[in-house]
Design an enzyme around this catalytic site. Sequence first.
Site, PDB file in Angstrom:
ATOM      1  N   GLU A 112      46.002 -57.223-135.082  1.00  0.00           N
ATOM      2  CA  GLU A 112      45.443 -57.265-133.719  1.00  0.00           C
ATOM      3  C   GLU A 112      45.433 -55.858-133.146  1.00  0.00           C
ATOM      4  O   GLU A 112      46.257 -55.039-133.525  1.00  0.00           O
ATOM      5  CB  GLU A 112      46.357 -58.097-132.802  1.00  0.00           C
ATOM      6  CG  GLU A 112      46.606 -59.490-133.252  1.00  0.00           C
ATOM      7  CD  GLU A 112      47.885 -60.056-132.642  1.00  0.00           C
ATOM      8  OE1 GLU A 112      48.248 -59.662-131.504  1.00  0.00           O
ATOM      9  OE2 GLU A 112      48.521 -60.874-133.314  1.00  0.00           O
ATOM     10  N   LYS A 114      46.436 -53.002-130.644  1.00  0.00           N
ATOM     11  CA  LYS A 114      47.629 -52.796-129.818  1.00  0.00           C
ATOM     12  C   LYS A 114      47.143 -52.351-128.448  1.00  0.00           C
ATOM     13  O   LYS A 114      46.640 -51.232-128.285  1.00  0.00           O
ATOM     14  CB  LYS A 114      48.539 -51.754-130.448  1.00  0.00           C
ATOM     15  CG  LYS A 114      49.839 -51.587-129.701  1.00  0.00           C
ATOM     16  CD  LYS A 114      50.791 -50.719-130.495  1.00  0.00           C
ATOM     17  CE  LYS A 114      52.172 -50.641-129.888  1.00  0.00           C
ATOM     18  NZ  LYS A 114      52.218 -50.332-128.488  1.00  0.00           N
ATOM     19  N   ASP A 116      47.161 -50.929-124.873  1.00  0.00           N
ATOM     20  CA  ASP A 116      48.013 -49.950-124.193  1.00  0.00           C
ATOM     21  C   ASP A 116      48.073 -50.303-122.710  1.00  0.00           C
ATOM     22  O   ASP A 116      47.449 -49.661-121.878  1.00  0.00           O
ATOM     23  CB  ASP A 116      47.424 -48.545-124.401  1.00  0.00           C
ATOM     24  CG  ASP A 116      48.402 -47.468-123.998  1.00  0.00           C
ATOM     25  OD1 ASP A 116      49.570 -47.790-123.744  1.00  0.00           O
ATOM     26  OD2 ASP A 116      47.988 -46.301-123.933  1.00  0.00           O
ATOM     27  N   TYR A 221      49.147 -62.511-126.571  1.00  0.00           N
ATOM     28  CA  TYR A 221      49.178 -62.440-128.036  1.00  0.00           C
ATOM     29  C   TYR A 221      50.440 -62.985-128.685  1.00  0.00           C
ATOM     30  O   TYR A 221      50.548 -63.002-129.898  1.00  0.00           O
ATOM     31  CB  TYR A 221      48.971 -61.000-128.492  1.00  0.00           C
ATOM     32  CG  TYR A 221      49.781 -59.989-127.700  1.00  0.00           C
ATOM     33  CD1 TYR A 221      51.156 -59.938-127.814  1.00  0.00           C
ATOM     34  CD2 TYR A 221      49.152 -59.116-126.820  1.00  0.00           C
ATOM     35  CE1 TYR A 221      51.896 -59.044-127.077  1.00  0.00           C
ATOM     36  CE2 TYR A 221      49.882 -58.203-126.081  1.00  0.00           C
ATOM     37  CZ  TYR A 221      51.254 -58.171-126.213  1.00  0.00           C
ATOM     38  OH  TYR A 221      51.978 -57.287-125.477  1.00  0.00           O
ATOM     39  N   LYS A 310      50.137 -46.612-135.231  1.00  0.00           N
ATOM     40  CA  LYS A 310      49.686 -45.835-134.061  1.00  0.00           C
ATOM     41  C   LYS A 310      48.554 -44.889-134.466  1.00  0.00           C
ATOM     42  O   LYS A 310      48.664 -44.189-135.470  1.00  0.00           O
ATOM     43  CB  LYS A 310      50.858 -45.015-133.483  1.00  0.00           C
ATOM     44  CG  LYS A 310      52.006 -45.862-132.936  1.00  0.00           C
ATOM     45  CD  LYS A 310      51.678 -46.564-131.650  1.00  0.00           C
ATOM     46  CE  LYS A 310      51.985 -45.901-130.381  1.00  0.00           C
ATOM     47  NZ  LYS A 310      53.171 -45.496-129.846  1.00  0.00           N
ATOM     48  N   CYS A 404      28.531  -8.544-116.489  1.00  0.00           N
ATOM     49  CA  CYS A 404      29.571  -9.369-115.873  1.00  0.00           C
ATOM     50  C   CYS A 404      28.905 -10.389-114.947  1.00  0.00           C
ATOM     51  O   CYS A 404      28.130 -10.012-114.074  1.00  0.00           O
ATOM     52  CB  CYS A 404      30.543  -8.494-115.080  1.00  0.00           C
ATOM     53  SG  CYS A 404      31.680  -9.475-114.076  1.00  0.00           S
ATOM     54  N   CYS A 407      30.119  -9.354-111.090  1.00  0.00           N
ATOM     55  CA  CYS A 407      29.759  -8.104-110.424  1.00  0.00           C
ATOM     56  C   CYS A 407      28.584  -7.386-111.082  1.00  0.00           C
ATOM     57  O   CYS A 407      28.109  -6.375-110.571  1.00  0.00           O
ATOM     58  CB  CYS A 407      30.965  -7.176-110.320  1.00  0.00           C
ATOM     59  SG  CYS A 407      31.461  -6.488-111.907  1.00  0.00           S
ATOM     60  N   CYS A 422      34.436  -7.271-118.757  1.00  0.00           N
ATOM     61  CA  CYS A 422      33.695  -6.619-117.676  1.00  0.00           C
ATOM     62  C   CYS A 422      34.271  -5.201-117.575  1.00  0.00           C
ATOM     63  O   CYS A 422      35.486  -5.028-117.526  1.00  0.00           O
ATOM     64  CB  CYS A 422      33.922  -7.372-116.372  1.00  0.00           C
ATOM     65  SG  CYS A 422      33.516  -6.404-114.910  1.00  0.00           S
ATOM     66  N   CYS A 427      35.795  -5.096-109.984  1.00  0.00           N
ATOM     67  CA  CYS A 427      35.195  -6.434-110.018  1.00  0.00           C
ATOM     68  C   CYS A 427      36.030  -7.377-109.144  1.00  0.00           C
ATOM     69  O   CYS A 427      37.242  -7.519-109.338  1.00  0.00           O
ATOM     70  CB  CYS A 427      35.162  -6.925-111.454  1.00  0.00           C
ATOM     71  SG  CYS A 427      34.603  -8.607-111.626  1.00  0.00           S
TER      72      CYS A 427
END
Length: 665
Positions: A112, A114, A116, A221, A310, A404, A407, A422, A427
């Site tokens: 089945e 699992k 969570d 379940y 898991k 850049c 700037c 840059c 800047c």
Amino acid sequence: MTTSQIKKRIQFLCAEIERHNRLYYAEASPEIADYEYDLLVQELQDLQAKHPEIQAPAVLDKVGDDLDKSAKTIPHKERMASLSNAYSIQEVIAWWDKIALELGDRPQLCLEPKIDGFGINLFYSSGKLQYATTRGDGSVGEDVTENFLTLPHIPREIPLQSDIEIRGEIYFPIKAFLAMNESRRQNEEKPFANPRNAAAGSIKLKDIEMVKARPLRAFFYTAGYIADAAPFGSQDELLRWLQDSGFPVSDKHKVCQDKDCLINFCNQMEEQRARLDYDIDGVVIKIDDTALHHKLGSTAKSPKWAIAYKFKPEEKETLLKRVDFQVGRTGAITPVAILEPVYISGTTVSRSTLHNFDEIRRLNLHEGDTIRLIKSGEIIPKILAVNKDLRPAGAKPISLPDKCPVCGSPLSREEEAAIDYCSSADCPAQLARSIEHFASRDAMDILGLGTALVARLLQEGIISSVADLYRIDYDKVKELERIGEKSARNLQEAIQSSKTKNFDRILYALGIRHVGTVTARNLAVHFQNIDALEQASAQELSEVPEVGDKIAESISDYFANPKNHSLIRELKKQGLKMSFESQKESDSLAGLSFLVTGSLSNISRKDMESLIISHGGKILSGVSKNLDYLIVGEKPGSKLTKAEKLGTVRIIGEDELIAMLERKT
Ligand code: IVH
């Protein structure tokens, strides 16, 4: 490890596991991913198996405790156990093989998904629902009947007269969860970390009208206590009975007799996971025949007739909308992929950082591409690849900037690290980032001074440099909209107290390119004060551990800039510590270099490093042929592998280092 270290490690693991249990179950605000939690549990299990003689609190026998101490509780008629975990299908097969050997025959399995979610227990007597309880501490649950009955499709009556506990999982459907979090964000309420926490928080709300607004669902379940001799011959039969009695049951279960069926089901579920409207974190594998459950029995914590496989961290596909280019404090341009928001491992991801321009070229990213995303370490999103088959016709390749983006100054490229910078010293983006870096936790640790506040202070003209932080006019800050007197006072206190920080932090806070916390500390230890560092020649700089040509050059460049010169003068004037206050214990480790990896059991890594420095040793930040000793703790990782490969590094444990000190001092 010595016995006393093992003992300490076991105690540490027990305390950590209990703390995470509390965070997860009682406070519904976990700090670590399930996978990391499972690693702690595994380590403790291994240590306890190897050292049964060491006494320790029975944390593994306890299931997490979700109990609110003020709530009404009801004991479970049969314990709500948990499952042991397997992280590969091979592990599951090994478990099945062992049972087959024990029974002399390979028993059929029922598989089945699992879910969570949040465990729930229903008690029926004379065919009528009596109450609903949470899992609680596994023995006693919290009465949540009234809230639980807001869920749809819960049979109030069942076609079985004898007493029975029915068990399942409450979950918060993902779409509804995302919508709820979005509206919480808009209302400035804290969003839930993930659907599991949202389900846990919702079922325990005190106001039933609020619960009604939460679209909770459940899957059932298993059964707990059953008064009469087991009416169900198999798990498959139980699931069918639950469904026929009106309980919501996942339609994904399957009975398997051979290994191919088991492998296929696990792979299929892992593949389907992303498309379901509820989170699943694995597959539960149960021996189908209920008579065998009694024969196989249970450990204190979990039944031997079931195991949980898991899943690995989740991968998802999503659309790349565009790539933004951000300017960092050193001027480095970092590309950030802006994504069609996608739900992955508990949160919605809409951005993912790319290393550099080359990564864009390597992935050959185009606008509108479908990309595959993973959360590495279940935390940081990372683009793995592009699905080229889904590239829209005429899609434009992501274009890389040659200026850049803030700037407009030209870019310069550092070939070795393949980073584009840059080139301007003025800047505005670099200035903002430098101030944020200066205030950050490993630097001056000025609480509350983050991106938003820095931007605000710059924008309002209250500061225009790092040094300005120490001459802020707080009357102006107070007047700012949405800030007020209290925040202004807190800021003032935080900035004031940053003046007590040690010289190595200040060196790091200055943001000299390539000078991280380790190098900053080494520089501070070596030169002892800023004047000596400032006047150091390239030759003198290269005597410091880890300082090669590249770092030496960037330190020289930094001090050659008159702006930095005056910043340091200002900071000195404001009373910041510009010399190193070390507590030198001895010179016993002089001339030796060390690196610590993995978690140590008796001392934190930072304290270990300070200890080494105080005895004259040096700390390196990576494994290289210059490294003399690698101190290895638990779960060391790639540094150990690299050191072993090199063959020149001496690999020792923390106790051996302590012994070295004891011998020499
Ligand atoms: S059977 C004796 N089946 O996972 C154990 N549990 O880590 C009976 N869970 O406590 C549990 N989906 O809260 C079972 N299909 C499933 C499940 C499932 C989720 C949860 C449940 C359990 C925990 C174990």
